[in-house]
Write a protein that holds these residues in place. Structure first.
Motif, PDB file in Angstrom:
ATOM      1  N   CYS A   2     -28.904  18.497   3.488  1.00  0.00           N
ATOM      2  CA  CYS A   2     -27.599  18.529   3.991  1.00  0.00           C
ATOM      3  C   CYS A   2     -26.505  19.711   3.766  1.00  0.00           C
ATOM      4  O   CYS A   2     -26.456  19.888   2.632  1.00  0.00           O
ATOM      5  CB  CYS A   2     -27.050  17.102   4.018  1.00  0.00           C
TER       6      CYS A   2
ATOM      7  N   LEU B 289     -27.969  19.370   9.136  1.00  0.00           N
ATOM      8  CA  LEU B 289     -28.824  19.468   8.422  1.00  0.00           C
ATOM      9  C   LEU B 289     -30.169  20.774   8.308  1.00  0.00           C
ATOM     10  O   LEU B 289     -30.426  21.387   9.902  1.00  0.00           O
ATOM     11  CB  LEU B 289     -30.423  18.221   8.605  1.00  0.00           C
TER      12      LEU B 289
ATOM     13  N   PHE C 101     -25.629  17.484  12.775  1.00  0.00           N
ATOM     14  CA  PHE C 101     -25.243  15.731  11.028  1.00  0.00           C
ATOM     15  C   PHE C 101     -24.997  14.729  12.267  1.00  0.00           C
ATOM     16  O   PHE C 101     -23.789  14.843  12.461  1.00  0.00           O
ATOM     17  CB  PHE C 101     -24.870  16.420   9.573  1.00  0.00           C
TER      18      PHE C 101
END
Length: 124
Positions: A5, A55, A97
């Protein structure tokens, strides 16, 4: 597949590079990643970040750096740590995300139905 991330702005700076992760290696000695199965457990670490996050989905079989699964917190769960730069040709896709109104992570629809058996088929 393993996940990393980061802020979308950082990804935009890195996506054209052949390798990236110098900052993480200098700070930690490795690059933190997670399995899909455990990502929800670490997602709260990013809750206070207001920047748009992504991500990075990595095919660990294509990574040129060593990946070690380690339980650094002695919590009974091992997380993948990449001990070297990440080569961009190991990036499978980049996903948003996802968050709810309170900033909590929402599982990406691409991960629905993934389980440990699915992940073990994607690891070396």
């Amino acid at each position: 597949m393993i996940l990393h991330c980061m802020k979308k702005s950082a990804w935009n700076q890195r996506k054209q590079k052949e390798f990236w992760g110098e900052e993480e290696l200098e700070a930690e000695g490795f690059i933190h990643c997670s399995t899909i199965e455990y990502f929800w457990r670490v997602a709260s670490n990013f809750k206070e970040i207001t920047d748009e996050m992504v991500l990075i989905c990595l095919d660990e079989r294509r990574l040129t750096a060593e990946v070690r699964y380690e339980d650094g917190d002695h919590c009974g769960r091992s997380y993948p740590h990449v001990y070297g730069l990440i080569n961009n040709d190991a990036v499978l896709q980049v996903l948003p995300f996802l968050r709810d109104e309170e900033g909590n992570y929402l599982e990406n629809p691409e991960f629905t139905g993934k389980n440990k058996a699915d992940e073990s088929n994607s690891t070396p």
